[in-house]
Motif scaffolding. Sequence first.
Motif, mmCIF file in Angstrom:
data_model
loop_
_atom_site.group_PDB
_atom_site.id
_atom_site.type_symbol
_atom_site.label_atom_id
_atom_site.label_comp_id
_atom_site.label_asym_id
_atom_site.label_seq_id
_atom_site.Cartn_x
_atom_site.Cartn_y
_atom_site.Cartn_z
ATOM 1 N N ILE A 103 46.846 52.714 33.585
ATOM 2 C CA ILE A 103 46.175 51.580 34.595
ATOM 3 C C ILE A 103 45.326 52.443 35.952
ATOM 4 C CG2 ILE A 103 46.112 49.536 36.135
ATOM 5 C CD1 ILE A 103 48.329 48.640 34.418
ATOM 6 N N ARG A 104 44.259 52.190 36.178
ATOM 7 C CA ARG A 104 43.675 52.720 37.402
ATOM 8 C C ARG A 104 44.199 52.222 38.489
ATOM 9 N NH1 ARG A 104 39.091 55.749 37.696
ATOM 10 N NH2 ARG A 104 38.431 55.128 35.464
ATOM 11 N N LYS A 105 44.675 53.081 39.426
ATOM 12 C CA LYS A 105 45.680 52.366 40.544
ATOM 13 C C LYS A 105 44.569 51.396 41.397
ATOM 14 C CE LYS A 105 46.768 54.854 43.905
ATOM 15 N NZ LYS A 105 47.489 55.819 45.015
ATOM 16 N N LYS A 106 43.124 51.775 41.205
ATOM 17 C CA LYS A 106 42.191 50.824 41.990
ATOM 18 C C LYS A 106 42.228 49.367 41.306
ATOM 19 C CE LYS A 106 37.469 50.791 43.556
ATOM 20 N NZ LYS A 106 36.115 51.188 43.472
ATOM 21 N N ALA A 107 42.235 49.325 40.297
ATOM 22 C CA ALA A 107 42.024 48.003 39.517
ATOM 23 C C ALA A 107 43.511 47.288 39.658
ATOM 24 C CB ALA A 107 41.999 48.297 38.093
ATOM 25 N N TRP A 108 44.689 48.105 39.490
ATOM 26 C CA TRP A 108 45.988 47.420 39.897
ATOM 27 C C TRP A 108 46.008 46.922 41.282
ATOM 28 C CZ3 TRP A 108 50.353 46.858 36.900
ATOM 29 C CH2 TRP A 108 51.615 46.757 37.690
ATOM 30 N N GLN A 109 45.640 47.679 42.032
ATOM 31 C CA GLN A 109 45.882 47.061 43.513
ATOM 32 C C GLN A 109 44.788 46.000 43.811
ATOM 33 O OE1 GLN A 109 44.873 50.706 45.714
ATOM 34 N NE2 GLN A 109 47.301 51.172 45.921
#
Length: 227
Positions: A115-121
């Motif tokens: 999961i891309r961390k930007k999307a997760w956050q």
Amino acid sequence: EQHPVIKFLPGNQNLGFAGGMNWASSYAREEWLLLVNNDTLFPENTLNALISVLKVAPANMAMIGPVTNAAGNAQRLWMPNLSATEMLELGAQLNASPTGQLFPVYRCDFFCIAIRKKAWQSLGGLDTNFGLGYYEDFDFSLRARQAGWEQAVSEDVFILHVGSATFKASKQAKLLMKANKKLLKKKHPDALFQHARTGNLEIVKAYQAISPTASEAVRVRRAFRLR
């Protein structure tokens, strides 16, 4: 001690799948997160294969899932007659023969997910209202879609999924699945509960659209999906 790059962070309480992943991800510092269940086995060179896929992922790609032997969506490959050893050997072959193809899917199964961390956050991680587990991955996939993020399956990465190592087929697990499915339907009234074969059909159609001059690795995977 043998792998100093790895940090072991034991929790002092059971936060459930969602809570545990949210807590662990708060320590992550890189562009991508990799959430992994405790009932998975990785063939040789799996992480290297996955890193190669992530390096070329489009900027709007929030999640990339591997293929496996056991999942409730298009990530599942049909291999009922293979032993665990044979599946790991096949997985190593897939890892070593990349195609670079990404196949869009309706949702991802979180037995193993990048999961891309930007999307997760931006989505606030997993919804802890799902408690110990079940359907929080479905919910996250739907929320990602609603926010405009893409998600896909890569057949360049295979993970062996033993399945149900946390809950087994207990009465508690069945009750939890029922309650969380009800919660998911309440949050997402339009959610589609597709059969895994429906997702497989969509990937087969995507393969048919690939040029006949595609690589041998692509042709082998297409034939495997059509079995």
